[in-house]
Write a protein that holds these residues in place. Structure first.
Motif, PDB file in Angstrom:
ATOM      1  N   LEU A 189      61.219  28.161 111.296  1.00  0.00           N
ATOM      2  CA  LEU A 189      59.742  28.450 110.870  1.00  0.00           C
ATOM      3  C   LEU A 189      59.584  29.429 109.872  1.00  0.00           C
ATOM      4  O   LEU A 189      58.818  29.474 108.755  1.00  0.00           O
ATOM      5  CB  LEU A 189      59.174  28.647 112.321  1.00  0.00           C
ATOM      6  N   ILE A 190      60.435  30.565 109.919  1.00  0.00           N
ATOM      7  CA  ILE A 190      60.518  31.561 108.993  1.00  0.00           C
ATOM      8  C   ILE A 190      60.679  31.070 107.673  1.00  0.00           C
ATOM      9  O   ILE A 190      60.089  31.286 106.712  1.00  0.00           O
ATOM     10  CB  ILE A 190      61.234  32.748 109.585  1.00  0.00           C
ATOM     11  N   MET A 191      61.785  30.467 107.469  1.00  0.00           N
ATOM     12  CA  MET A 191      62.351  30.117 106.228  1.00  0.00           C
ATOM     13  C   MET A 191      61.280  28.875 105.592  1.00  0.00           C
ATOM     14  O   MET A 191      61.090  28.552 104.449  1.00  0.00           O
ATOM     15  CB  MET A 191      63.480  29.308 106.278  1.00  0.00           C
ATOM     16  N   GLN A 192      60.584  28.154 106.482  1.00  0.00           N
ATOM     17  CA  GLN A 192      59.583  27.074 106.186  1.00  0.00           C
ATOM     18  C   GLN A 192      58.489  27.785 105.420  1.00  0.00           C
ATOM     19  O   GLN A 192      57.994  27.331 104.324  1.00  0.00           O
ATOM     20  CB  GLN A 192      59.288  26.202 107.219  1.00  0.00           C
TER      21      GLN A 192
ATOM     22  N   ALA B  16      55.601   9.835 105.072  1.00  0.00           N
ATOM     23  CA  ALA B  16      55.788  11.007 106.158  1.00  0.00           C
ATOM     24  C   ALA B  16      56.189  12.252 105.268  1.00  0.00           C
ATOM     25  O   ALA B  16      56.920  12.263 104.338  1.00  0.00           O
ATOM     26  CB  ALA B  16      56.822  10.625 107.147  1.00  0.00           C
ATOM     27  N   VAL B  17      55.822  13.360 105.710  1.00  0.00           N
ATOM     28  CA  VAL B  17      56.142  14.720 105.330  1.00  0.00           C
ATOM     29  C   VAL B  17      56.558  15.409 106.626  1.00  0.00           C
ATOM     30  O   VAL B  17      56.269  15.217 107.745  1.00  0.00           O
ATOM     31  CB  VAL B  17      54.893  15.522 104.394  1.00  0.00           C
ATOM     32  N   LYS B  18      57.297  16.647 106.065  1.00  0.00           N
ATOM     33  CA  LYS B  18      57.987  17.614 107.115  1.00  0.00           C
ATOM     34  C   LYS B  18      56.586  18.308 107.827  1.00  0.00           C
ATOM     35  O   LYS B  18      55.505  18.818 107.195  1.00  0.00           O
ATOM     36  CB  LYS B  18      58.864  18.689 106.676  1.00  0.00           C
ATOM     37  N   ASN B  19      56.494  18.217 109.276  1.00  0.00           N
ATOM     38  CA  ASN B  19      55.373  18.979 109.764  1.00  0.00           C
ATOM     39  C   ASN B  19      55.371  20.684 109.306  1.00  0.00           C
ATOM     40  O   ASN B  19      56.272  21.512 109.319  1.00  0.00           O
ATOM     41  CB  ASN B  19      55.836  19.283 111.322  1.00  0.00           C
ATOM     42  N   GLY B  20      54.277  21.080 108.731  1.00  0.00           N
ATOM     43  CA  GLY B  20      53.863  22.356 108.231  1.00  0.00           C
ATOM     44  C   GLY B  20      54.171  22.290 106.679  1.00  0.00           C
ATOM     45  O   GLY B  20      53.985  23.648 106.251  1.00  0.00           O
ATOM     46  N   ALA B  21      54.715  21.388 106.148  1.00  0.00           N
ATOM     47  CA  ALA B  21      55.193  21.597 104.738  1.00  0.00           C
ATOM     48  C   ALA B  21      53.751  21.728 103.909  1.00  0.00           C
ATOM     49  O   ALA B  21      52.836  21.543 104.047  1.00  0.00           O
ATOM     50  CB  ALA B  21      55.481  20.198 104.321  1.00  0.00           C
ATOM     51  N   TYR B  22      54.157  22.675 102.940  1.00  0.00           N
ATOM     52  CA  TYR B  22      53.084  22.947 101.754  1.00  0.00           C
ATOM     53  C   TYR B  22      52.918  21.865 100.903  1.00  0.00           C
ATOM     54  O   TYR B  22      54.207  21.472 100.152  1.00  0.00           O
ATOM     55  CB  TYR B  22      53.181  24.058 101.109  1.00  0.00           C
ATOM     56  N   LEU B  23      52.102  21.126 100.616  1.00  0.00           N
ATOM     57  CA  LEU B  23      52.058  19.979  99.570  1.00  0.00           C
ATOM     58  C   LEU B  23      51.521  20.561  98.457  1.00  0.00           C
ATOM     59  O   LEU B  23      50.384  20.919  98.265  1.00  0.00           O
ATOM     60  CB  LEU B  23      51.293  18.855 100.267  1.00  0.00           C
TER      61      LEU B  23
ATOM     62  N   VAL C 159      45.280  15.130 109.191  1.00  0.00           N
ATOM     63  CA  VAL C 159      46.242  14.658 109.889  1.00  0.00           C
ATOM     64  C   VAL C 159      47.472  15.640 110.178  1.00  0.00           C
ATOM     65  O   VAL C 159      48.131  15.912 111.113  1.00  0.00           O
ATOM     66  CB  VAL C 159      47.075  13.338 109.472  1.00  0.00           C
ATOM     67  N   MET C 160      47.844  16.601 109.038  1.00  0.00           N
ATOM     68  CA  MET C 160      48.857  17.565 109.106  1.00  0.00           C
ATOM     69  C   MET C 160      48.479  18.611 110.040  1.00  0.00           C
ATOM     70  O   MET C 160      49.301  19.306 110.482  1.00  0.00           O
ATOM     71  CB  MET C 160      49.116  17.972 107.505  1.00  0.00           C
ATOM     72  N   GLN C 161      47.284  18.805 110.235  1.00  0.00           N
ATOM     73  CA  GLN C 161      46.751  20.103 110.930  1.00  0.00           C
ATOM     74  C   GLN C 161      46.528  19.573 112.501  1.00  0.00           C
ATOM     75  O   GLN C 161      46.073  20.168 113.634  1.00  0.00           O
ATOM     76  CB  GLN C 161      45.474  20.421 110.619  1.00  0.00           C
ATOM     77  N   GLY C 162      46.998  18.186 112.910  1.00  0.00           N
ATOM     78  CA  GLY C 162      47.083  17.846 114.083  1.00  0.00           C
ATOM     79  C   GLY C 162      46.179  16.562 114.570  1.00  0.00           C
ATOM     80  O   GLY C 162      46.226  16.174 115.705  1.00  0.00           O
ATOM     81  N   GLY C 163      45.324  16.269 113.524  1.00  0.00           N
ATOM     82  CA  GLY C 163      44.432  15.182 113.746  1.00  0.00           C
ATOM     83  C   GLY C 163      44.854  13.875 113.731  1.00  0.00           C
ATOM     84  O   GLY C 163      45.977  13.776 113.238  1.00  0.00           O
ATOM     85  N   LYS C 164      44.188  13.049 114.625  1.00  0.00           N
ATOM     86  CA  LYS C 164      44.874  11.515 114.489  1.00  0.00           C
ATOM     87  C   LYS C 164      44.279  11.057 113.285  1.00  0.00           C
ATOM     88  O   LYS C 164      43.606  11.161 112.487  1.00  0.00           O
ATOM     89  CB  LYS C 164      44.106  10.761 115.772  1.00  0.00           C
TER      90      LYS C 164
END
Length: 313
Positions: free
Chosen positions: A72-75, A273-280, A303-308
Motif C-alpha cells: 500500500l505504501i509503495m503504491q 481492468a486496472v489495479k485497485n487504487g491505481a492513479y490513472l 467504479v474505482m471508488q467501490g461503486g458498481k
C-alpha cells in the motif's frame, strides 16, 4: 525506517525470496539488502521472513501483514510520482497495455491509432498473454491496464469494467455443408472436427460448457491462441473453426464464410481492468473512453471508488 527497506522487502518476495535476484533487480548489493531487512525487522520488533541459516524461505504471519502495508505504501509513492509527472507533462509519458492476441490484433488497432493521433508524445507499449498472465502484469505494475474477456473479472486487487459485447462465429470453407442450414445447432457442429482457442482464451469456457450441457463431446482437432492460426487450418479443410466474431472480416478472409453462433455459446463481454487504487493519468482515461464510449471519467472513478458498474453496454 526508510523507503529502501520497504522496496527490499517487496522485491525479496517478488523474487521468490532470493535476495541475490532482488539485489540485481534493484541494482544494489545482496549484503546491503540483507542488512536493510534485518534492521527493519529489529525496528518493528518482529521477524518478517522465516529463515534457514542465512537464507530466507518465506513470510512469517506478521510478515504477511507487513507486506500488505508495504504494498500500500509503495503504491501511494508510485501514485505521487505519477501525479508529479502528469502535471509536469500532461500530454507525454509512457503507457503499457496488457492484452490477449485477439484483442490486440482485432479490437484495438483503430483505438490505438486514434489515441496516438491525440497523444503523439506518449510511448505506447502492448504486452500480450493469456488473461491470467495479463492480470499479473497489472498487479506487478508492468502494465497500466489489462483488456480481456470475463476471465479478468473478480480477480482480487483488480478493478474491472465491461467494455463491449461480442459473439463467437463458426468459420468454414465456402462450400461447407453447414452453410446450407437455416439454423445451425451444436449437434451439427459436433459432426465435424473442431478447431478453436486454447482453454485460457477468448471465451473457450463458454464453448466447452455449451457442449457439456448437451452431453456432446466434440472432436477438438486443434487448439490455438491465435485466430489467424485457426483460420489457416480451416482453409486447409481440416475442420470447423470457432473464433471471436471480431476476428472474421469478409473482405480479408475471402476463402472463408462465417456463421454467427451467439445463440449457441452466449454473448461475451470484453473488460478493461486496472489495479485497485491505481492513479490513472489523464490520457489513460482518454484511452478507455475511446475503447468504449459508454465509459467516461466520472463512471471510471465511481467504479474505482467501490461503486458498481451499473451502466449499460
Amino acid at each position: 525506517m526508510n523507503l529502501h527497506q520497504l522496496r527490499f522487502v517487496r522485491e525479496a518476495v517478488r523474487q521468490n525470496f532470493n535476495l541475490t535476484e532482488a539485489a540485481k533487480a534493484l541494482f544494489t548489493s545482496q549484503p546491503g539488502v540483507s542488512k536493510a531487512i534485518i534492521e527493519l525487522e529489529e525496528e518493528l520488533g518482529v521477524d518478517i521472513f522465516t529463515r534457514h541459516g542465512k537464507r530466507i524461505r518465506g513470510l512469517t504471519e506478521p510478515g504477511r501483514a507487513v507486506l500488505k502495508s508495504v504494498e500500500l505504501i509503495m503504491q501511494e509513492i508510485d501514485g505521487l510520482k505519477r501525479i508529479g509527472k502528469e502535471y509536469a507533462a500532461q500530454d507525454s509519458g509512457s503507457f503499457t497495455i496488457a492484452t490477449t492476441h485477439t484483442q490486440a490484433r482485432y479490437a484495438l488497432p483503430k483505438v490505438v491509432q486514434a489515441f496516438m493521433q491525440r497523444y503523439p508524445k506518449v510511448r505506447l507499449s502492448l504486452l500480450q498473454g493469456n488473461p491470467k498472465q495479463i492480470a499479473e502484469m497489472v498487479m506487478r505494475d508492468q502494465a497500466d491496464l489489462a483488456i480481456a474477456t470475463e476471465a479478468i473479472a473478480g480477480i482480487d486487487g483488480l478493478v474491472s469494467m465491461p467494455c463491449y459485447q461480442w459473439e463467437h462465429v463458426v468459420v468454414v470453407p465456402p462450400e461447407h455443408p453447414l452453410l446450407k442450414l437455416k439454423s445451425i445447432t451444436l449437434e451439427e457442429i459436433a459432426h465435424y472436427p473442431l478447431i478453436t482457442y486454447d482453454g485460457a482464451f477468448a471465451g473457450r469456457s463458454k464453448i466447452d460448457h455449451a457442449f457439456e450441457i448437451r452431453n456432446l463431446k466434440p472432436d477438438i482437432l486443434l487448439e490455438a491462441i491465435d485466430a489467424d492460426v485457426i483460420k489457416t487450418y480451416v482453409e486447409l479443410g481440416m475442420g470447423v473453426g470457432v473464433i471471436a466474431g471480431m476476428a472474421y472480416d469478409a473482405e480479408r478472409d475471402k476463402n472463408l464464410r462465417s456463421i454467427p453462433v451467439g445463440h449457441l455459446f452466449g454473448m461475451n463481454v470484453s473488460r478493461v481492468a486496472v489495479k485497485n487504487g491505481a492513479y490513472l493519468r489523464s490520457y489513460i482515461y482518454t484511452f478507455i473512453e475511446l475503447l468504449t464510449p459508454t465509459l467516461n471519467r466520472k463512471l471510471i472513478d465511481q467504479v474505482m471508488q467501490g461503486g458498481k458498474d451499473t451502466y449499460d453496454l
